[in-house]
Motif scaffolding. Structure first.
Motif, PDB file in Angstrom:
ATOM      1  N   LEU A 136       0.882  -0.894   0.227  1.00  0.00           N
ATOM      2  CA  LEU A 136       0.310  -0.157  -0.157  1.00  0.00           C
ATOM      3  C   LEU A 136       0.693   1.371   0.185  1.00  0.00           C
ATOM      4  N   ASN A 137       2.414   0.956   0.262  1.00  0.00           N
ATOM      5  CA  ASN A 137       2.933   2.432   0.243  1.00  0.00           C
ATOM      6  C   ASN A 137       2.697   3.249   1.109  1.00  0.00           C
ATOM      7  N   LEU A 138       2.720   2.899   2.533  1.00  0.00           N
ATOM      8  CA  LEU A 138       2.925   3.724   3.270  1.00  0.00           C
ATOM      9  C   LEU A 138       3.380   4.341   4.032  1.00  0.00           C
ATOM     10  N   ASN A 139       4.653   4.128   3.824  1.00  0.00           N
ATOM     11  CA  ASN A 139       5.377   5.192   4.703  1.00  0.00           C
ATOM     12  C   ASN A 139       5.604   6.616   3.967  1.00  0.00           C
ATOM     13  N   ARG A 140       4.393   7.396   3.995  1.00  0.00           N
ATOM     14  CA  ARG A 140       4.699   8.400   2.926  1.00  0.00           C
ATOM     15  C   ARG A 140       3.577   9.171   3.711  1.00  0.00           C
ATOM     16  N   PRO A 141       3.654  10.144   3.826  1.00  0.00           N
ATOM     17  CA  PRO A 141       3.195  11.961   4.692  1.00  0.00           C
ATOM     18  C   PRO A 141       1.936  11.889   4.232  1.00  0.00           C
ATOM     19  N   ILE A 142       0.568  11.008   4.610  1.00  0.00           N
ATOM     20  CA  ILE A 142      -0.615  11.125   3.770  1.00  0.00           C
ATOM     21  C   ILE A 142      -1.853  10.181   4.636  1.00  0.00           C
ATOM     22  N   TYR A 143      -1.126  10.812   5.715  1.00  0.00           N
ATOM     23  CA  TYR A 143      -2.650  10.544   6.492  1.00  0.00           C
ATOM     24  C   TYR A 143      -3.451  11.328   8.217  1.00  0.00           C
ATOM     25  N   GLU A 144      -3.286  13.056   6.975  1.00  0.00           N
ATOM     26  CA  GLU A 144      -3.937  13.630   7.493  1.00  0.00           C
ATOM     27  C   GLU A 144      -5.381  13.893   7.232  1.00  0.00           C
ATOM     28  N   LYS A 145      -5.213  13.531   5.527  1.00  0.00           N
ATOM     29  CA  LYS A 145      -7.061  13.754   4.826  1.00  0.00           C
ATOM     30  C   LYS A 145      -7.325  12.623   5.082  1.00  0.00           C
ATOM     31  N   SER A 146      -6.992  11.734   6.023  1.00  0.00           N
ATOM     32  CA  SER A 146      -7.734  10.651   6.560  1.00  0.00           C
ATOM     33  C   SER A 146      -8.573  10.705   7.943  1.00  0.00           C
ATOM     34  N   ALA A 147      -7.979  11.386   8.566  1.00  0.00           N
ATOM     35  CA  ALA A 147      -9.095  11.948  10.210  1.00  0.00           C
ATOM     36  C   ALA A 147     -10.013  12.563  10.281  1.00  0.00           C
ATOM     37  N   ALA A 148     -10.386  13.180   9.470  1.00  0.00           N
ATOM     38  CA  ALA A 148     -12.119  13.255   9.296  1.00  0.00           C
ATOM     39  C   ALA A 148     -12.530  12.710   8.086  1.00  0.00           C
ATOM     40  N   TYR A 149     -13.669  12.572   8.500  1.00  0.00           N
ATOM     41  CA  TYR A 149     -14.934  12.115   7.460  1.00  0.00           C
ATOM     42  C   TYR A 149     -14.603  10.330   6.962  1.00  0.00           C
ATOM     43  N   GLY A 150     -13.803   9.810   8.058  1.00  0.00           N
ATOM     44  CA  GLY A 150     -13.654   8.467   7.822  1.00  0.00           C
ATOM     45  C   GLY A 150     -12.534   7.804   7.253  1.00  0.00           C
ATOM     46  N   HIS A 151     -12.181   6.488   6.856  1.00  0.00           N
ATOM     47  CA  HIS A 151     -10.888   6.497   6.540  1.00  0.00           C
ATOM     48  C   HIS A 151     -10.955   5.218   5.257  1.00  0.00           C
ATOM     49  N   PHE A 152     -12.121   5.009   5.205  1.00  0.00           N
ATOM     50  CA  PHE A 152     -12.841   3.722   4.077  1.00  0.00           C
ATOM     51  C   PHE A 152     -13.547   4.650   3.763  1.00  0.00           C
ATOM     52  N   GLY A 153     -14.406   4.508   2.038  1.00  0.00           N
ATOM     53  CA  GLY A 153     -14.537   5.045   1.015  1.00  0.00           C
ATOM     54  C   GLY A 153     -14.599   6.343   0.619  1.00  0.00           C
ATOM     55  N   ARG A 154     -13.682   6.617   0.713  1.00  0.00           N
ATOM     56  CA  ARG A 154     -13.138   7.876   0.327  1.00  0.00           C
ATOM     57  C   ARG A 154     -12.614   7.290  -1.141  1.00  0.00           C
ATOM     58  N   GLU A 155     -11.920   8.423  -1.777  1.00  0.00           N
ATOM     59  CA  GLU A 155     -11.693   8.422  -3.699  1.00  0.00           C
ATOM     60  C   GLU A 155     -10.131   7.482  -3.270  1.00  0.00           C
ATOM     61  N   ALA A 156      -9.308   6.637  -3.841  1.00  0.00           N
ATOM     62  CA  ALA A 156      -8.349   6.717  -4.035  1.00  0.00           C
ATOM     63  C   ALA A 156      -7.352   7.964  -5.164  1.00  0.00           C
TER      64      ALA A 156
END
Length: 404
Positions: free
Chosen positions: A362-382
């Protein structure tokens, strides 16, 4: 499962005090991963009236050494990231203002005993950052392959926040909650029986014409979010049922990282292992294994292998291989559940679902997390670097593994 029933899920806005804390914690995760992709972060945030407090354990090159010495300028960058997050959310109130709030930083070095169990060394692969069970889920109730009640609850608040930021709803303030109750027939959502929206507002919007304006606005947002026919003359609206909601956010109630885990996931429509996501780097399987479990479940449903799918993974701290993988398609599968389990482990690029393999896939070692912290971590557009666990690029691998 039952064919006819009512089911309810709730969401909270980016301005809810617990979500403010989550976003600050993930802003720190992003800051540290931008400096060191292998950074270790466990950052907890407390927000209350005119205060933000950080605590937790960290480690990373260019951040802090094992003796607790900060790299030059990092403490100032942390405070700047905190204030920028609060400003982005929109808090410029007497009780909570990005520019004048008191800030305290109590982050300290990661325990050496945790590090020795998690880090790769010699012939030892990187182990899980903690023990625990993690769940992923997907269903065909919505195009996002999410449970409908939580999906609609999120989208109502996201639309209101967009209008607030764009200046189209100047009477809205950042703090808000939503709740949607749906009636299911034959296992499918057919009607919204109740919608609850409580939103912080400018003074005066709790009575008279201004109250009517606020209520009319909320109903119009709900009508745009819910599919045609879901709202009926029987739908009951509860808009700011307590009346006045001027004092809100961290001034109205303290917030802490990790208290909205059901909002973050599936709104109660699927199990949750109990671990929070925000404030944790991706070596913590609370976060990364929950993401890969969602990725697997979503691809299983997207591949037409099931209409509903629950995935469970289990890990032990310091151990690289998962202790178990469980697939449940709730009687909706087109192939046996144990065949799907075997197929998952046979897909080479999934790497046996070790913590390092998950981070790589999933290439997770990136600064991608603040955007996930509101309105759910799932069901979002990749999109771009964000929400890689929402991609459906494993569909063909699953089909080929099952055919083989």
């Amino acid at each position: 499962m039952r064919k006819s029933y009512l089911f309810t899920s709730e969401s909270v806005s980016e301005g809810h005090p617990d979500k403010v804390a989550d976003q600050i914690s993930d802003a720190i995760v992003d800051l540290f991963l931008s400096k060191d992709p292998e950074a270790r972060v466990a950052c907890e945030t407390l927000v209350t009236t005119q205060k933000v407090v950080l605590a937790g354990e960290i480690r990373g090159n260019g951040i802090m050494d094992r003796d607790g010495n900060w790299a030059e300028g990092v403490r100032e960058e942390i405070e700047a990231a905190v204030r920028a997050t609060v400003k982005r959310i929109g808090y410029e109130q007497d009780g909570f203002h990005w520019q004048t709030l008191d800030f305290a930083n109590h982050l300290h070095p990661q325990s050496a005993h945790i590090a020795q169990g998690v880090d790769a060394s010699g012939n030892k692969d990187e182990g899980a950052g903690d023990q625990g069970i993690m769940f992923g889920f997907a269903c065909d109730e919505t195009p996002d392959l999410m449970p409908a009640a939580i999906d609609y609850s999120h989208k109502i608040l996201q639309a209101m926040a967009d209008d607030r930021h764009d200046g189209n709803a100047p009477f809205l303030e950042p703090d808000a909650k939503s709740q949607v109750t749906l009636r299911f027939e034959d296992g499918r959502p057919v009607e919204a029986t109740a919608v609850v929206v409580s939103t912080q507002h400018a003074p005066g919007y709790d009575e008279g014409e201004k109250r009517d304006e606020l209520h009319s606005y909320v109903k119009s947002v709900v009508a745009k979010v819910l599919p045609e026919g879901m709202l009926t003359e029987k739908t009951v609206f509860h808009i700011n049922p307590t009346g006045t909601f001027v004092i809100g956010g961290p001034d109205g109630d303290a917030g802490i990282t990790g208290r909205k885990i059901i909002v973050d996931t599936y709104g109660g429509a699927a199990p949750h292992g109990g671990g929070a996501f925000s404030g944790k780097d991706p070596t913590k399987v609370d976060r990364s294994a929950a993401y890969i479990a969602r990725y697997l479940a979503k691809n299983i449903v997207a591949a037409g292998l099931a209409k509903r799918c629950t995935i469970q993974l289990a890990y032990a701290i310091g151990v690289s291989q998962p202790l178990s993988l469980y697939v449940d398609t709730h009687g909706s599968g087109t192939v046996p559940d144990d065949a799907i389990e075997a197929a998952i482990f046979s897909i080479e690029r999934l790497g046996g679902l070790t913590p390092r393999a998950i981070r790589t896939v999933l290439n997770l070692n990136r600064p991608i997390y603040e955007k996930s912290a509101a309105y759910g971590h799932f069901g979002r557009e990749a999109e771009g670097d964000h929400f890689p666990w929402e991609k459906t690029d494993l569909v063909e691998d699953l089909r080929e593994a099952l055919e083989g």
